[in-house]
Motif scaffolding. Sequence first.
Motif, short mmCIF file in Angstrom:
data_model
loop_
_atom_site.label_atom_id
_atom_site.label_comp_id
_atom_site.label_asym_id
_atom_site.label_seq_id
_atom_site.Cartn_x
_atom_site.Cartn_y
_atom_site.Cartn_z
N GLY B 371 0.84 -1.12 -0.07
CA GLY B 371 0.10 -0.09 -0.07
C GLY B 371 0.73 1.09 0.08
N TYR B 372 0.28 2.33 0.03
CA TYR B 372 0.95 3.61 0.05
C TYR B 372 1.56 3.80 1.36
CZ TYR B 372 -0.94 4.89 -4.59
OH TYR B 372 -0.97 5.02 -5.72
N GLU B 373 2.75 4.18 1.61
CA GLU B 373 3.44 4.57 2.70
C GLU B 373 3.69 5.79 3.05
OE1 GLU B 373 6.81 1.79 2.37
OE2 GLU B 373 5.55 -0.25 2.43
N ALA B 374 3.24 6.63 2.32
CA ALA B 374 3.50 8.14 2.44
C ALA B 374 2.39 8.84 1.86
CB ALA B 374 4.81 8.60 1.75
N GLY B 375 2.35 10.10 2.16
CA GLY B 375 1.13 10.86 1.66
C GLY B 375 1.29 11.79 0.65
N THR B 376 2.57 12.00 0.14
CA THR B 376 3.20 12.87 -1.02
C THR B 376 4.02 11.91 -2.01
OG1 THR B 376 5.25 13.36 0.09
CG2 THR B 376 3.49 14.73 0.71
N LEU B 377 3.89 12.86 -3.13
CA LEU B 377 4.77 11.90 -4.13
C LEU B 377 6.18 12.03 -3.75
CD1 LEU B 377 5.27 10.84 -6.76
CD2 LEU B 377 4.82 13.17 -7.80
N ARG B 378 6.74 12.76 -3.59
CA ARG B 378 8.16 12.64 -3.00
C ARG B 378 8.41 11.79 -1.97
NH1 ARG B 378 11.61 17.10 -4.33
NH2 ARG B 378 13.07 16.19 -2.81
N GLY B 379 7.26 11.58 -1.11
CA GLY B 379 7.24 10.46 0.01
C GLY B 379 7.34 9.05 -0.67
N HIS B 380 6.42 8.95 -1.82
CA HIS B 380 6.49 7.58 -2.38
C HIS B 380 7.90 7.15 -2.83
CE1 HIS B 380 2.18 8.02 -2.00
NE2 HIS B 380 2.02 8.55 -3.14
N LEU B 381 8.57 8.12 -3.25
CA LEU B 381 9.96 7.86 -3.91
C LEU B 381 11.08 7.89 -2.98
CD1 LEU B 381 9.32 9.79 -6.99
CD2 LEU B 381 9.55 7.41 -7.02
N GLY B 382 10.58 8.12 -1.38
CA GLY B 382 11.65 8.08 -0.43
C GLY B 382 12.34 9.35 -0.40
N LEU B 383 12.06 10.41 -0.94
CA LEU B 383 12.61 11.71 -0.78
C LEU B 383 12.04 12.80 0.01
CD1 LEU B 383 12.30 12.38 -4.93
CD2 LEU B 383 14.45 11.57 -3.37
N ALA B 384 13.12 13.19 0.86
CA ALA B 384 12.54 13.95 1.94
C ALA B 384 12.18 15.35 1.47
CB ALA B 384 13.98 14.15 2.82
N ARG B 385 11.42 15.97 2.36
CA ARG B 385 11.09 17.32 2.14
C ARG B 385 12.24 18.28 2.35
NH1 ARG B 385 8.75 22.16 3.68
NH2 ARG B 385 7.14 22.90 2.47
N PRO B 386 12.59 19.00 1.33
CA PRO B 386 13.68 19.72 1.30
C PRO B 386 13.42 21.00 1.99
CG PRO B 386 13.10 19.93 -0.96
CD PRO B 386 12.21 18.60 -0.20
N ALA B 387 14.40 21.69 2.64
CA ALA B 387 14.47 23.05 3.32
C ALA B 387 14.41 23.97 2.24
CB ALA B 387 15.43 23.24 4.26
N SER B 388 14.15 25.08 2.31
CA SER B 388 14.07 26.19 1.13
C SER B 388 15.58 26.49 1.14
CB SER B 388 13.20 27.45 1.60
OG SER B 388 13.69 28.53 0.72
N ARG B 389 16.11 26.71 -0.20
CA ARG B 389 17.73 27.11 -0.37
C ARG B 389 17.78 28.46 0.29
NH1 ARG B 389 17.83 26.65 -6.54
NH2 ARG B 389 16.19 25.17 -5.66
N TYR B 390 16.64 29.13 0.56
CA TYR B 390 16.62 30.51 1.14
C TYR B 390 16.69 30.70 2.52
CZ TYR B 390 16.41 31.87 -3.87
OH TYR B 390 16.31 32.16 -5.03
#
Lengths: 442, 395
Positions: B371-390
């Motif tokens: 099943g889905y293990e994350a709520g976001t597309l990045r999450g599906h791919l195991g990618l973290a939510r990045p901090a803003s570069r600024y």
Amino acid sequence: MKQVILAAHFPGVNNQTVWSDPASGSQIDFSSFVHLARAAERGRFDFFFLADGQRLREQRGRIHDLDVVGRPDSLTVLAGLAAVTDHLGLAGTINATFNEPYELARKLATLDHLSGGRAGWNVVTSSDAFTGENFRRGGYLDYSERYARAAEFVRTVRELWDSWKAEDLVADPATGFFASANAGEFAHHGTFFDIEGRFNVPRAPQGHPLTIQAGDSDEGREFAAAHADAIFSRHGTLEDGKVFYRDVKARVVANGRSPDSLKVLPGVTFALGDTDAEAQENADHVRRQQVSPQTAILLLEQVWNRDLSSYDPEGPLPEIDPLVSEEESISRGRTRLTRDPLETAARWRALAEEKRLGIRDLIIEVTGRQSFIGSPGTVAEQINAFVQEDAADGFILVPHLVPAGLDEFVDRVVPLLQERGVLRTEYGTSTLRGHLGLEGGA
Amino acid sequence: MSAAHLHLSVALDGAGWHPAAWRDPAASPKDLFTAAYWAGLVAEAEQGRLDFVTIEDTVALQTSRLDGPDGRTDQVRGRFDAVLLASRIAPLSRSIGLVPTVTTTHTEPFHVASSLATLDYVSGGRAGWRVQLSGRRSEAAHFGRREVPELGPAQAVALEDYAIYHELFGEAGDVVEVVRRLWDSWEDDAVIRDVATGRFVDREKLHYVDYEGPHFSVRGPSIVPRPPQGQPLVTALAHSRLPYEFAARGVDVEYITPHDADQARAIVAEIREIGGVQPKVFADLVVFLDETQQAAEERRARLDELDGAAYASDAKIFAGTPEQLADLLLDWRETGLEGYRLRPAVLPTDLNAITRTLVPELRRRGAFRDGYEAGTLRGHLGLARPASRYAGSTR
């Protein structure tokens, strides 16, 4: 009796939108848009309306921080709303200056398909190099060319929409015929656009999605009279409204069109209460929320064109005169409050003296008073009177709160309009043009 | 998420990828221009717990020619704007990623950033972007803003031989860069609603992106606050050195088109050698799936006959059983691929086979999640939510 046309304006990025109230929610979460759209549909409104702005506003060279700021891409959020509404028209403001006809025509035709014929666009223009800094093409347009380009833009977009006839799309597996060989063929060789090829969206359910024009100038009125299905105006009083209405409808006729083919829809605000007196109290409360001490100084600066940050918002108006300059204003990315600052200053000083008002109270008095204030019965009566007396064909209502600012109007004023027989109780039409009784509707 | 799990996505286009797919008895060609048709396909993909769907788009009418209209009446012509289509479907789905195609060539980078950020809000963090450029002269004529030379005959086309493609890929890389900056231009905590000072927003947390390049400049900040994922997923299809280099500048998922495991290995090695951002590499495959290989091949042959030509594709065309496809996917995975983008030859037939037969088969082999293990597309791919570069920057 004329029917009252109603549209719901998602609250904008200016001080009319109150964010300091505990009931104020997110200006960007999709759920806020869903809330307002569903309220409008429950009230059998004609359409939902989104404003636009392609650059964050600045004052004295810094990003303006006192008002709600941040908004979505109009057409993208409208496409999402098509999934959660069934009848409500969906109109977004689009700046023609920073778009190309091919791309925009296909987005609007797509939205029309995806909503079953409910798409509309409010075409605005800009000659503003400030906003142009966010775009490839920059602020390259002279003021005088704005409407000429916009007119050609609208014509070109319609040529693209017309490049597919309804019968071009066949999709019959038995014969193997999908679409006509020349479907989408177009060529437009004009002053501002020189394009040709194949348009790639089949004919939209409305044929031409609804075109709205916002702009009060002579050129704006002419543009609307020649090209638009509705005009979004700003004439708040009954008398002003009648004058504007007569003027615009005469221009429509002069363009060889039926006067009913252009709907006059002023943008209006409202304050309700159980009684007229309570409504007035509510209106005053909202006005104080809209004009914080900081906002009062800022609005004054826009007229004075000077840094007034050292002035006391509760104190008297500055004795120094406004700076009248051909140079650009200290405020960028927003509409000017006045074209004659010295005259405005004189008038405001007189008023402040007469009523003994400090800066903030004066600003509350002279800017943005609600258009309709009263009990539900009073407001329903006023709205209907404007329409029946030909000061308007209906209104674009601008609530002051996200997302629930329309709820009380829908629950209390709408039933009264319906009782009078001037607002539908159920949708009898399926398209936006149909709701407005315009040609090409269903 | 187990490292052993494959990522699976599906590429949606018209009635399917075979040009005669719309004439298949299972197709519903009269519904192609309805929202319900697309909502049904995405619901099916979501039932299969796929990571995401991509939606094809172009700034031209479909054609069988390299450039310019072909006048054919027997193939699907016409399509929707992919971002709006994705947004229309978003409220009707819950978990699956939505990855529309958006061109970088004739469009405004500022609008591209705004529309994808908005899709991320409408979908609650499930937006992605398949970056595409437009190099055809016939497409440039739809905009009338730049000259593009005519391309040579198909067999002579190597992108690297054309100066215009070096320019267009360079520009596409610049567009991705400026779009990413715009997505970061509002820090996450920029909205403060501070009644005491009257400030709605902390202007120190809004940033000018100040991009100036040879093709455009953008001042910023975005008009849209930072999207839920921070950075929606950026993906691109790549066939050769020039696009591999483009992808290395800032793409999260790169689709490649090997025709066998050796090619897959070679391409993955080339991409890793280029360096850069190290995208996840997916292989594209056109798929005909049936209970027997013979049935799949016969279906393919029938459609080829209807179209009057054998279907050719940039990607490998697979015709066989879901079990055979599972074998291939797991075999190729050994070359370093992390997932696949499957192009169903016929919709909904081959999509249904993916979700109802291939996916259970991969699960049996321990290669796909339940099943889905994350709520976001990045999450599906195991990618973290990045901090803003600024974040923390004063500019």
